[in-house]
Scaffold this motif. Structure first.
Motif, PDB file in Angstrom:
ATOM      1  N   THR A  30     -35.331-110.990 -43.676  1.00 45.70           N
ATOM      2  CA  THR A  30     -34.620-111.076 -42.394  1.00 45.70           C
ATOM      3  C   THR A  30     -34.918-109.824 -41.575  1.00 45.70           C
ATOM      4  OG1 THR A  30     -32.854-112.416 -43.354  1.00 45.70           O
ATOM      5  CG2 THR A  30     -32.369-111.286 -41.281  1.00 45.70           C
ATOM      6  N   ILE A  31     -35.348-110.040 -40.334  1.00 46.27           N
ATOM      7  CA  ILE A  31     -35.767-108.972 -39.423  1.00 46.27           C
ATOM      8  C   ILE A  31     -34.836-108.957 -38.223  1.00 46.27           C
ATOM      9  CG2 ILE A  31     -37.662-108.164 -37.949  1.00 46.27           C
ATOM     10  CD1 ILE A  31     -38.592-110.745 -40.381  1.00 46.27           C
ATOM     11  N   TYR A  32     -34.617-107.778 -37.639  1.00 45.01           N
ATOM     12  CA  TYR A  32     -33.834-107.773 -36.403  1.00 45.01           C
ATOM     13  C   TYR A  32     -34.460-106.882 -35.344  1.00 45.01           C
ATOM     14  CZ  TYR A  32     -31.020-103.438 -35.563  1.00 45.01           C
ATOM     15  OH  TYR A  32     -30.580-102.186 -35.203  1.00 45.01           O
ATOM     16  N   VAL A  33     -34.212-107.254 -34.095  1.00 40.85           N
ATOM     17  CA  VAL A  33     -34.614-106.455 -32.943  1.00 40.85           C
ATOM     18  C   VAL A  33     -33.448-106.455 -31.964  1.00 40.85           C
ATOM     19  CG1 VAL A  33     -35.646-108.407 -31.696  1.00 40.85           C
ATOM     20  CG2 VAL A  33     -36.405-106.089 -31.198  1.00 40.85           C
ATOM     21  N   GLY A  34     -33.260-105.344 -31.257  1.00 39.54           N
ATOM     22  CA  GLY A  34     -32.132-105.244 -30.335  1.00 39.54           C
ATOM     23  C   GLY A  34     -32.549-105.081 -28.884  1.00 39.54           C
ATOM     24  N   PHE A  35     -31.708-105.593 -27.987  1.00 36.77           N
ATOM     25  CA  PHE A  35     -31.898-105.436 -26.542  1.00 36.77           C
ATOM     26  C   PHE A  35     -30.587-104.951 -25.934  1.00 36.77           C
ATOM     27  CE2 PHE A  35     -34.802-108.862 -27.790  1.00 36.77           C
ATOM     28  CZ  PHE A  35     -35.997-108.447 -27.209  1.00 36.77           C
ATOM     29  N   ASP A  36     -30.603-103.796 -25.299  1.00 33.58           N
ATOM     30  CA  ASP A  36     -29.413-103.344 -24.579  1.00 33.58           C
ATOM     31  C   ASP A  36     -29.365-104.022 -23.212  1.00 33.58           C
ATOM     32  OD1 ASP A  36     -28.451-101.737 -26.544  1.00 33.58           O
ATOM     33  OD2 ASP A  36     -29.183 -99.857 -25.714  1.00 33.58           O
ATOM     34  N   PRO A  37     -28.210-104.573 -22.810  1.00 33.64           N
ATOM     35  CA  PRO A  37     -28.116-105.310 -21.538  1.00 33.64           C
ATOM     36  C   PRO A  37     -27.913-104.388 -20.329  1.00 33.64           C
ATOM     37  CG  PRO A  37     -26.023-105.404 -22.671  1.00 33.64           C
ATOM     38  CD  PRO A  37     -26.953-104.640 -23.581  1.00 33.64           C
ATOM     39  N   THR A  38     -28.811-103.420 -20.168  1.00 34.42           N
ATOM     40  CA  THR A  38     -28.705-102.481 -19.045  1.00 34.42           C
ATOM     41  C   THR A  38     -29.360-103.019 -17.779  1.00 34.42           C
ATOM     42  OG1 THR A  38     -30.609-101.324 -20.004  1.00 34.42           O
ATOM     43  CG2 THR A  38     -28.426-100.409 -20.442  1.00 34.42           C
ATOM     44  N   SER A  39     -29.779-104.272 -17.818  1.00 33.89           N
ATOM     45  CA  SER A  39     -30.278-104.974 -16.632  1.00 33.89           C
ATOM     46  C   SER A  39     -29.953-106.450 -16.818  1.00 33.89           C
ATOM     47  CB  SER A  39     -31.783-104.774 -16.476  1.00 33.89           C
ATOM     48  OG  SER A  39     -32.283-105.596 -15.440  1.00 33.89           O
ATOM     49  N   ALA A  70     -22.386-102.946 -27.120  1.00 41.82           N
ATOM     50  CA  ALA A  70     -21.744-101.647 -27.361  1.00 41.82           C
ATOM     51  C   ALA A  70     -22.680-100.495 -27.023  1.00 41.82           C
ATOM     52  CB  ALA A  70     -21.289-101.547 -28.812  1.00 41.82           C
ATOM     53  N   THR A  71     -23.903-100.529 -27.543  1.00 41.72           N
ATOM     54  CA  THR A  71     -24.861 -99.453 -27.290  1.00 41.72           C
ATOM     55  C   THR A  71     -25.239 -99.376 -25.809  1.00 41.72           C
ATOM     56  OG1 THR A  71     -26.466-101.032 -28.200  1.00 41.72           O
ATOM     57  CG2 THR A  71     -25.891 -99.134 -29.560  1.00 41.72           C
ATOM     58  N   GLY A  72     -25.159-100.512 -25.115  1.00 43.57           N
ATOM     59  CA  GLY A  72     -25.441-100.509 -23.679  1.00 43.57           C
ATOM     60  C   GLY A  72     -24.445 -99.683 -22.887  1.00 43.57           C
ATOM     61  N   LEU A  73     -23.240 -99.507 -23.432  1.00 39.50           N
ATOM     62  CA  LEU A  73     -22.225 -98.683 -22.761  1.00 39.50           C
ATOM     63  C   LEU A  73     -22.586 -97.203 -22.799  1.00 39.50           C
ATOM     64  CD1 LEU A  73     -19.005-100.426 -24.113  1.00 39.50           C
ATOM     65  CD2 LEU A  73     -19.647-100.248 -21.696  1.00 39.50           C
ATOM     66  N   ILE A  74     -23.458 -96.823 -23.748  1.00 40.23           N
ATOM     67  CA  ILE A  74     -23.849 -95.424 -23.902  1.00 40.23           C
ATOM     68  C   ILE A  74     -25.208 -95.155 -23.262  1.00 40.23           C
ATOM     69  CG2 ILE A  74     -24.474 -93.651 -25.593  1.00 40.23           C
ATOM     70  CD1 ILE A  74     -22.464 -94.950 -27.485  1.00 40.23           C
ATOM     71  N   PHE A  87     -22.873 -98.049 -17.227  1.00 39.04           N
ATOM     72  CA  PHE A  87     -22.521 -99.347 -16.664  1.00 39.04           C
ATOM     73  C   PHE A  87     -21.109 -99.726 -17.089  1.00 39.04           C
ATOM     74  CE2 PHE A  87     -27.123 -99.341 -16.889  1.00 39.04           C
ATOM     75  CZ  PHE A  87     -27.501 -99.923 -15.687  1.00 39.04           C
ATOM     76  N   SER A  88     -20.443-100.473 -16.227  1.00 36.86           N
ATOM     77  CA  SER A  88     -19.103-100.946 -16.584  1.00 36.86           C
ATOM     78  C   SER A  88     -19.214-102.068 -17.609  1.00 36.86           C
ATOM     79  CB  SER A  88     -18.381-101.466 -15.339  1.00 36.86           C
ATOM     80  OG  SER A  88     -19.000-102.659 -14.857  1.00 36.86           O
ATOM     81  N   LEU A  89     -18.138-102.296 -18.335  1.00 39.90           N
ATOM     82  CA  LEU A  89     -18.113-103.370 -19.324  1.00 39.90           C
ATOM     83  C   LEU A  89     -18.347-104.719 -18.657  1.00 39.90           C
ATOM     84  CD1 LEU A  89     -17.671-104.216 -22.255  1.00 39.90           C
ATOM     85  CD2 LEU A  89     -15.209-104.288 -21.805  1.00 39.90           C
ATOM     86  N   LEU A  92     -22.087-105.108 -17.922  1.00 38.28           N
ATOM     87  CA  LEU A  92     -22.823-105.360 -19.158  1.00 38.28           C
ATOM     88  C   LEU A  92     -22.593-106.777 -19.677  1.00 38.28           C
ATOM     89  CD1 LEU A  92     -22.348-101.958 -21.014  1.00 38.28           C
ATOM     90  CD2 LEU A  92     -24.456-102.852 -20.047  1.00 38.28           C
ATOM     91  N   GLN A  93     -21.383-107.293 -19.493  1.00 41.42           N
ATOM     92  CA  GLN A  93     -21.095-108.661 -19.926  1.00 41.42           C
ATOM     93  C   GLN A  93     -21.877-109.679 -19.102  1.00 41.42           C
ATOM     94  OE1 GLN A  93     -16.793-108.606 -19.646  1.00 41.42           O
ATOM     95  NE2 GLN A  93     -16.543-108.133 -21.830  1.00 41.42           N
ATOM     96  N   LYS A  94     -21.970-109.428 -17.785  1.00 43.54           N
ATOM     97  CA  LYS A  94     -22.750-110.314 -16.915  1.00 43.54           C
ATOM     98  C   LYS A  94     -24.225-110.256 -17.295  1.00 43.54           C
ATOM     99  CE  LYS A  94     -19.755-110.216 -12.822  1.00 43.54           C
ATOM    100  NZ  LYS A  94     -19.621-109.770 -11.407  1.00 43.54           N
ATOM    101  N   ASN A  95     -24.706-109.026 -17.522  1.00 43.55           N
ATOM    102  CA  ASN A  95     -26.104-108.866 -17.930  1.00 43.55           C
ATOM    103  C   ASN A  95     -26.378-109.561 -19.260  1.00 43.55           C
ATOM    104  OD1 ASN A  95     -26.489-107.297 -15.660  1.00 43.55           O
ATOM    105  ND2 ASN A  95     -26.556-105.348 -16.753  1.00 43.55           N
ATOM    106  N   THR A  96     -25.428-109.466 -20.174  1.00 47.12           N
ATOM    107  CA  THR A  96     -25.575-110.099 -21.491  1.00 47.12           C
ATOM    108  C   THR A  96     -25.755-111.600 -21.360  1.00 47.12           C
ATOM    109  OG1 THR A  96     -24.314-108.388 -22.653  1.00 47.12           O
ATOM    110  CG2 THR A  96     -24.409-110.563 -23.691  1.00 47.12           C
TER     111      THR A  96
END
Length: 427
Positions: A30-39, A70-74, A87-89, A92-96
């Protein structure tokens, strides 16, 4: 099982890897990759980890796509000269949600091989004291300071340094890996080369907390012609997957304008053709590079994948209208409203009120308002150099625009040089 490392290596998709990963990948992993929703959109650089996940899936491995609510908040400080904008929560939720829709078109989340998660769901439950006691205690300051992402930021920005908030980012990402390891038996994280420090912190945390061996693989960052990487927060123009931010036509033309040297690299990276097929394509291209066979092949594959068949067919028609050489003026005036509107949406444009047009407007006055020129004098110089066309016909003087210039009774197409277009809509 086919050797995935060999497959990714010849494609140029591996930069660093943890020793022993080849042996682990002989089994289902099992592999994982992450994307921060900063856009609100992914970009061309974002396609690489998605493509790598698909290669893994084809060989029987499982994958997790992690949205960094969570990491997108930092904000990840890796390769950044200055602190990211917070970014505001709500943002980030809209971007997500927007990114989820894009990912759902590119990956099959209904299969057993792929899962979509958001780290906000578990990070929000952890108190600061628990995090410091259970995670922070495992990493000496000297160890953290040795990471390239930290060193570059501190030494390249001595005045502002690095905030504790950003300093903690890699620990939170490391905790994500630990959480996925425990809950999902995830043993491998992949990311861009700028993520190597963050990935190795997760590997170290897993070792210290569980005694297990975990792995990491990074891929080279893809850069634009100016050497700057594709990225959500990078300055300058980016190539987005959202058609509202980068039109399908502009997306397609990006690939069509890639140099011969770059396209030989990109067809390995961005397509799923076999090694044998790609080598035959390259040989065919080298015989007649002026026909841009590789550029067309890559542009077709990726545009179909990202934007779909309908959008691809439209951009091919638009490209033929804009860059074709035979009977194009006649073709323009035979186009239906649907294609004309698509042309209008896909290239730089503006609206001109019919009342203003009916009163009479000179060519130079329109060009001054367009994105083709910064001033009227600049437009006039181009006109004197015979560099301006209207509806694919060369214009040599400042003519008065009238109804006969309208395509489909409402559009006028302007061209400067070979590749610069602008269209007005009269209504």
């Amino acid at each position: 099982m086919k050797n995935i490392i060999d497959e990714l290596s010849w494609r140029g998709l591996i930069q660093n890897k943890v020793p022993g990963v080849e042996k682990q990948l002989k089994k289902c992993t099992t592999i994982y990759v992450g994307f921060d929703p900063t856009s609100d959109s992914l970009h061309l650089g974002s396609l690489l980890p998605i493509i790598i996940l698909i290669h893994f899936q084809k060989l029987g491995h499982k994958s997790i796509v992690l949205i960094g609510g969570a990491t997108g908040l930092i904000g990840d400080p890796s390769e950044k000269k200055d602190q990211r904008i917070f970014f505001s929560l709500e943002t980030l939720q809209k971007n997500t949600e927007s990114i989820k829709k894009q990912l759902s078109k590119l990956l099959d989340f209904y299969s057993e091989k792929t899962e979509l998660l958001n780290n906000f769901s578990w990070i929000k439950k952890i108190s600061l004291l628990d995090f410091l006691r259970n995670v922070g205690k495992h990493f000496p300051i000297n160890y953290m300071m040795s990471k390239d992402s930290v060193k570059k930021r501190i030494y390249n920005n001595k005045n502002n340094g690095m905030s504790f908030t950003e300093f903690s980012y890699s620990l939170i990402q490391g905790y994500d890996f630990l959480y996925l390891n425990k809950e999902k038996d995830c043993l491998l994280q992949i990311g861009g080369s700028d993520q190597w420090g963050n990935i190795t912190i997760g590997i170290e945390l897993i070792r210290k907390k569980t005694g297990k061996k975990a792995y990491g693989i990074t891929f080279p960052l893809v850069t634009k012609s100016d050497g700057i990487k594709f990225g959500k927060s990078e300055k300058g123009e980016n190539i987005w997957l959202d058609k509202k931010r980068t039109t399908p036509y502009k997306f397609y033309q990006f690939w069509m304008n890639v140099s011969d040297k770059e396209i030989e690299k990109f067809i390995k990276i961005y397509t799923f053709f076999s090694k044998e097929k790609i080598e035959s394509f390259i040989l065919k291209h080298r015989k007649n590079p002026e026909k841009r066979f590789l550029q067309k092949k890559v542009a077709e594959e990726i545009t179909l994948w990202v934007h779909g068949k309908k959008a691809y067919e439209e951009v091919v028609k638009i490209s033929h209208v804009l860059f074709g050489k035979k009977y194009i003026n006649e073709l323009l005036f035979s186009l239906d409203e649907k294609i004309l509107f698509s042309l209008y949406e896909n290239i730089p444009h503006m609206k001109l009120p019919y009342k203003e047009f009916a009163k009479g407007v000179f060519l130079l006055d329109v060009l001054k308002k367009s994105s083709l020129f910064a001033s009227k004098s600049e437009a006039n110089r181009a006109l004197n150099l015979n560099s301006i066309s209207i509806n694919k016909k060369l214009i040599k003087k400042n003519i008065f625009l009238h109804k006969e210039n309208l395509i489909g009774k409402k559009y006028i197409l302007f061209q400067f040089g070979k590749k610069n277009f602008f269209i007005i809509k009269v209504e």
